[in-house]
Scaffold this motif. Structure first.
Motif, PDB file in Angstrom:
ATOM      1  N   GLY A  18       0.791  -1.219   0.000  1.00 42.71           N
ATOM      2  CA  GLY A  18       0.000   0.000   0.000  1.00 42.71           C
ATOM      3  C   GLY A  18       0.825   1.272   0.000  1.00 42.71           C
ATOM      4  N   LEU A  21      -0.187   4.148  -2.470  1.00 46.21           N
ATOM      5  CA  LEU A  21      -1.463   4.839  -2.368  1.00 46.21           C
ATOM      6  C   LEU A  21      -1.247   6.292  -1.969  1.00 46.21           C
ATOM      7  CD1 LEU A  21      -3.511   2.097  -0.503  1.00 46.21           C
ATOM      8  CD2 LEU A  21      -3.551   2.632  -2.938  1.00 46.21           C
ATOM      9  N   LYS A  22      -2.004   7.181  -2.600  1.00 41.96           N
ATOM     10  CA  LYS A  22      -1.810   8.617  -2.408  1.00 41.96           C
ATOM     11  C   LYS A  22      -1.988   9.019  -0.943  1.00 41.96           C
ATOM     12  CE  LYS A  22      -2.748  12.956  -4.533  1.00 41.96           C
ATOM     13  NZ  LYS A  22      -2.372  13.370  -5.838  1.00 41.96           N
ATOM     14  N   GLU A  23      -2.949   8.436  -0.246  1.00 43.89           N
ATOM     15  CA  GLU A  23      -3.178   8.814   1.149  1.00 43.89           C
ATOM     16  C   GLU A  23      -2.060   8.356   2.086  1.00 43.89           C
ATOM     17  OE1 GLU A  23      -5.659   5.066   0.397  1.00 43.89           O
ATOM     18  OE2 GLU A  23      -5.552   7.001  -0.568  1.00 43.89           O
ATOM     19  N   LYS A  24      -1.219   7.458   1.637  1.00 37.93           N
ATOM     20  CA  LYS A  24      -0.091   6.976   2.442  1.00 37.93           C
ATOM     21  C   LYS A  24       1.168   7.814   2.233  1.00 37.93           C
ATOM     22  CE  LYS A  24      -1.904   3.049   3.996  1.00 37.93           C
ATOM     23  NZ  LYS A  24      -1.855   2.481   5.296  1.00 37.93           N
TER      24      LYS A  24
END
Length: 90
Positions: A18, A21-24
């Motif tokens: 993950g 992923l942009k939110e990470k």
């Protein structure tokens, strides 16, 4: 046999699942911090220009911070709008 090979590749991969992923992502959040208000910025520019015009009126970062604290006591600006000394130095 192909399934075993994929499992060993996942186990040896150095990043956590993950990570893409942009939110990470932790990067690319430029400007997410607290900003100096226009009023405080104008006051700080005045202190800086006073030092440039006349060397006897020179303000260092601590002097500017203390002057801003006086303006808070006078009710001209709010305490939450006063930047840290390190921010003023930069």
């Amino acid at each position: 046999m192909n399934n075993n090979n994929n499992e060993s590749n996942v186990a040896n991969f150095p990043l956590l699942l993950g990570w893409v992923l942009k939110e990470k992502q932790k990067y690319g959040k430029k400007g997410a911090g607290k900003r100096i208000t226009k009023k405080v910025r104008t006051i700080l520019e005045g202190y800086f220009l006073a030092g440039n015009a006349n060397k006897s009126n020179y303000y260092n970062a601590q002097d500017m911070h203390q002057a801003l604290q006086k303006k808070v006591l006078e009710g001209e600006i709010e305490n939450k709008d006063v930047p840290k000394i390190s921010t003023i130095q930069n």
